[in-house]
Structure formats: structure tokens, C-alpha cells
Enzyme design. Structure first.
Site, mmCIF file in Angstrom:
data_model
loop_
_atom_site.group_PDB
_atom_site.id
_atom_site.type_symbol
_atom_site.label_atom_id
_atom_site.label_comp_id
_atom_site.label_asym_id
_atom_site.label_seq_id
_atom_site.Cartn_x
_atom_site.Cartn_y
_atom_site.Cartn_z
ATOM 1 N N ASN A 1 0.866 -1.176 0.000
ATOM 2 C CA ASN A 1 0.000 0.000 0.000
ATOM 3 C C ASN A 1 0.902 1.226 0.000
ATOM 4 O O ASN A 1 1.533 1.535 1.007
ATOM 5 C CB ASN A 1 -0.883 -0.029 1.258
ATOM 6 C CG ASN A 1 -1.694 1.237 1.408
ATOM 7 O OD1 ASN A 1 -1.801 2.041 0.481
ATOM 8 N ND2 ASN A 1 -2.279 1.434 2.582
ATOM 9 N N TRP A 2 0.952 1.897 -1.150
ATOM 10 C CA TRP A 2 1.896 3.015 -1.281
ATOM 11 C C TRP A 2 1.372 4.315 -0.680
ATOM 12 O O TRP A 2 2.097 5.305 -0.646
ATOM 13 C CB TRP A 2 2.254 3.218 -2.758
ATOM 14 C CG TRP A 2 3.123 2.119 -3.305
ATOM 15 C CD1 TRP A 2 3.770 1.146 -2.577
ATOM 16 C CD2 TRP A 2 3.468 1.883 -4.678
ATOM 17 N NE1 TRP A 2 4.487 0.334 -3.416
ATOM 18 C CE2 TRP A 2 4.324 0.755 -4.720
ATOM 19 C CE3 TRP A 2 3.139 2.510 -5.882
ATOM 20 C CZ2 TRP A 2 4.846 0.250 -5.903
ATOM 21 C CZ3 TRP A 2 3.663 2.006 -7.064
ATOM 22 C CH2 TRP A 2 4.505 0.895 -7.075
ATOM 23 N N LYS A 3 0.130 4.350 -0.301
ATOM 24 C CA LYS A 3 -0.458 5.558 0.305
ATOM 25 C C LYS A 3 -0.154 6.781 -0.586
ATOM 26 O O LYS A 3 -0.131 6.637 -1.806
ATOM 27 C CB LYS A 3 0.068 5.733 1.729
ATOM 28 C CG LYS A 3 -0.074 4.443 2.547
ATOM 29 C CD LYS A 3 0.219 4.605 3.989
ATOM 30 C CE LYS A 3 0.063 3.253 4.684
ATOM 31 N NZ LYS A 3 0.177 3.320 6.112
ATOM 32 N N HIS B 1 -9.429 1.645 4.798
ATOM 33 C CA HIS B 1 -8.125 1.720 5.464
ATOM 34 C C HIS B 1 -8.236 2.659 6.671
ATOM 35 O O HIS B 1 -8.957 3.657 6.619
ATOM 36 C CB HIS B 1 -7.060 2.219 4.480
ATOM 37 C CG HIS B 1 -5.685 2.140 5.061
ATOM 38 N ND1 HIS B 1 -5.188 3.097 5.912
ATOM 39 C CD2 HIS B 1 -4.723 1.188 4.960
ATOM 40 C CE1 HIS B 1 -3.966 2.735 6.300
ATOM 41 N NE2 HIS B 1 -3.667 1.587 5.732
ATOM 42 N N GLU C 1 -6.470 4.944 7.805
ATOM 43 C CA GLU C 1 -6.208 6.369 7.571
ATOM 44 C C GLU C 1 -7.430 7.042 6.963
ATOM 45 O O GLU C 1 -7.730 8.206 7.251
ATOM 46 C CB GLU C 1 -4.964 6.523 6.676
ATOM 47 C CG GLU C 1 -3.696 6.234 7.467
ATOM 48 C CD GLU C 1 -2.573 5.617 6.668
ATOM 49 O OE1 GLU C 1 -2.601 5.667 5.428
ATOM 50 O OE2 GLU C 1 -1.650 5.067 7.310
ATOM 51 N N GLU D 1 -5.551 -4.774 10.455
ATOM 52 C CA GLU D 1 -4.451 -3.854 10.732
ATOM 53 C C GLU D 1 -4.741 -3.094 12.018
ATOM 54 O O GLU D 1 -5.536 -2.145 12.007
ATOM 55 C CB GLU D 1 -4.304 -2.850 9.590
ATOM 56 C CG GLU D 1 -4.032 -3.476 8.240
ATOM 57 C CD GLU D 1 -3.462 -2.468 7.261
ATOM 58 O OE1 GLU D 1 -2.339 -2.675 6.809
ATOM 59 O OE2 GLU D 1 -4.130 -1.470 6.968
ATOM 60 N N GLY E 1 2.541 2.079 10.672
ATOM 61 C CA GLY E 1 3.547 3.128 10.502
ATOM 62 C C GLY E 1 4.252 3.510 11.786
ATOM 63 O O GLY E 1 4.940 4.528 11.845
ATOM 64 N N SER F 1 3.341 -2.277 10.261
ATOM 65 C CA SER F 1 4.798 -2.383 10.482
ATOM 66 C C SER F 1 5.377 -3.730 10.063
ATOM 67 O O SER F 1 6.304 -4.229 10.710
ATOM 68 C CB SER F 1 5.140 -2.057 11.939
ATOM 69 O OG SER F 1 4.767 -0.731 12.243
ATOM 70 N N GLY G 1 2.809 -1.151 4.157
ATOM 71 C CA GLY G 1 2.961 0.239 3.757
ATOM 72 C C GLY G 1 4.427 0.567 3.514
ATOM 73 O O GLY G 1 4.985 0.279 2.455
ATOM 74 N N GLY G 2 5.081 1.148 4.517
ATOM 75 C CA GLY G 2 6.452 1.653 4.403
ATOM 76 C C GLY G 2 7.431 0.698 3.722
ATOM 77 O O GLY G 2 8.188 1.107 2.838
HETATM 78 P P1 PGA Z 1 2.860 0.139 7.496
HETATM 79 O O1 PGA Z 1 1.414 0.430 6.880
HETATM 80 O O2 PGA Z 1 3.339 -1.167 6.913
HETATM 81 O O3 PGA Z 1 3.718 1.307 7.051
HETATM 82 O O4 PGA Z 1 2.711 0.065 8.968
HETATM 83 C C1 PGA Z 1 0.513 -0.613 6.680
HETATM 84 C C2 PGA Z 1 -0.771 -0.076 6.094
HETATM 85 O O5 PGA Z 1 -1.160 1.037 6.430
HETATM 86 O O6 PGA Z 1 -1.426 -0.759 5.293
#
Ligand code: PGA
Length: 251
Positions: free
Chosen positions: A9-11, A96, A98, A168, A174, A213, A234-235
Site C-alpha cells: 500500500n503506497w499511500k 483503510h 487512515e 491492521e 507506521g 509495520s 505500507g512503508g
Molecule cells: P505500514 O502500513 O506497513 O507502514 O505500517 C501498513 C498499512 O497502512 O497498510
């Protein structure tokens, strides 16, 4: 046997040219993943979706990070399912954390999106998870159960067979604070039970991912859990080396 899935997930990251470079560089990784029966995918920004879809391996999953439930209309700033389909995009993240926290995405809104997606034979990746306060109060299962039940309200078994659920915990996204593998397995197993209560045996086919994470160093432990079928990352999915490390460590 559920096929493993690694979804990045590149956000709100990567310019279009950067997303394109990644897509091209990931080509051999998809070949490698196929040999090991693993699905690989990324969720770029809307702007990057067309070029990424065009440049990646045809077996690479390219998902939108969000979608509107109406096909068209006065919804400034939104993107609809037909607009995604025009570019061959058939997957979309829904709910998600966020979006739940910054864009007021409720379970009810998620439900409208998931219904619209399954009607169009698209694959929703429905994200659920509790906040830190909820976790500390021991409310994880109550929260996740409500998210699953309300988000999938009025759907039937046939409609959810391709659904993916991503657990999640918000406190681990993150933050570098991982949920233990025990927590991940316990909650993913619980989600499968809720799905079984709602839809019966099809729950055994629904893939449930862990996210929060996830890194090359810890992905293997999560994917060794019987009810964790993959990871939403994500990251650690942003750089091709790290993405390759994630894949290598689950092969
Ligand atoms: P993260 O994000 O791996 O950077 O914690 C995961 C996500 O939001 O899907």
C-alpha cells in the site's frame, strides 16, 4: 488451500515516474512469486494506476486505495468503479484506517463501497482494526466484529468468496510497534469465525491479511500463522529492494 498474498500500500507516495519504475523493476519478482504460488500486488495513487497497470507483469495485482460507491455524479474529488475498470483495475482497498480516521469512512460507507465493488465483480480488500485506546480497553474483538458485520451487511456467500480482509491494528500502522504473531493469529482466526457465522464454509476461502509495520525481518513469522494468508505492507513496500526482501522471506 488459500494462496498467499503480498500487497503493498503506497499511500500518498511516489510520483508517477517513480511508480512506473517500480512496476517495471517488479516484473521478475512476479515471475518468482508465481513459481511459489504467491500473489503480488501494489496499491498506487490514482494518478499512477494507469501507467503501473500498463507496465507491470499482467499477473501483478494493481489495486486502487479507495473508490466511490456511485458510478458517477456530483462527488467532487472522487473516483468511481467504471473509471477504475476503464484502466483494467479490478481491486480496491476499502476502509483503510487512515481513511476511517481522516475521511470519516464509517462501516456503513465501507458497506456501500463493498456492495458496489462485488456487483461489478471487483475484489475489495476490506481493512479493519482497533485503535490503541480500544486495544488497551480489551475491545479489539468487539470492534473488529462490528467492522466485519457492518461492512459486509446484506452480502451473501457467493459475493464474498473473492473478498480479502486485512486486519491492521491502528496502533501498529507506521509506528514500528508490531502486534505479536499471537495477537495477529488470534484476531485473524476470530475474523474467520465471524465470517463463518455470517457466510458459512466460504470463510475458509477468504484471505485474511495482517498489516502494521510488516518488514522483511518479521513477515515470515506472520505468514507462518495458520490464519494469516498474507500481508498488507505500507512503508516496507515502497523500495523495490525491501519489497523483494518481503517476497524472498515468505518463499
Ligand atoms: P505500514 O502500513 O506497513 O507502514 O505500517 C501498513 C498499512 O497502512 O497498510
Amino acid at each position: 488451500m488459500r494462496k498467499k498474498l503480498l500487497l503493498g500500500n503506497w499511500k500518498m507516495n511516489k510520483l508517477v515516474a517513480e511508480a512506473e519504475d517500480f512496476g517495471v523493476a517488479a516484473f521478475p519478482l512476479v515471475e518468482k512469486a508465481l513459481v511459489h504460488n504467491i500473489d503480488l500486488g501494489v496499491a498506487p495513487t490514482y494518478l499512477s494506476l494507469p501507467i503501473v497497470k500498463q507496465k507491470v507483469h499482467p499477473k501483478m495485482i494493481v489495486a486502487a486505495q479507495n473508490v466511490h460507491f456511485q458510478p458517477s455524479g456530483p462527488y467532487t474529488g472522487e473516483i468511481s468503479i467504471p473509471m477504475l475498470k476503464e484502466f483494467g483495475i479490478t481491486w480496491a482497498l476499502v476502509g483503510h484506517s487512515e481513511r476511517r480516521s481522516y475521511d470519516n469512512e464509517t462501516n456503513e460507507k465501507c458497506n456501500a463501497k463493498i456492495k458496489a465493488l462485488v456487483l461489478e465483480k471487483m475484489v475489495p480488500v476490506y481493512c479493519v482494526g482497533e485503535t490503541l485506546a480500544e486495544f488497551e480497553q480489551g475491545l479489539t474483538k468487539a470492534v473488529v466484529s462490528a467492522q466485519v458485520r457492518e461492512g459486509l451487511k446484506d452480502l451473501v456467500a457467493e459475493e464474498v468468496k473473492n473478498l480479502v480482509v486485512a486486519y491492521e491494528p491502528v496502533w501498529s500502522i507506521g509506528t514500528g510497534k508490531n502486534a505479536s504473531t499471537e495477537i495477529a493469529e488470534d484476531v485473524c482466526r476470530f475474523i474467520r469465525e465471524v465470517l463463518k457465522n455470517l457466510f458459512g464454509e466460504v470463510a475458509e476461502d477468504i484471505r485474511i491479511l495482517y498489516g502494521g509495520s510488516v518488514k522483511p525481518e518479521n513477515i515470515k513469522a506472520y505468514l507462518s500463522c495458520p490464519n494469516v494468508d498474507g500481508a498488507l505492507v505500507g512503508g516496507a513496500s515502497l523500495k523495490i529492494d525491501s519489497y523483494e526482501g518481503l517476497l524472498n522471506n515468505i518463499i
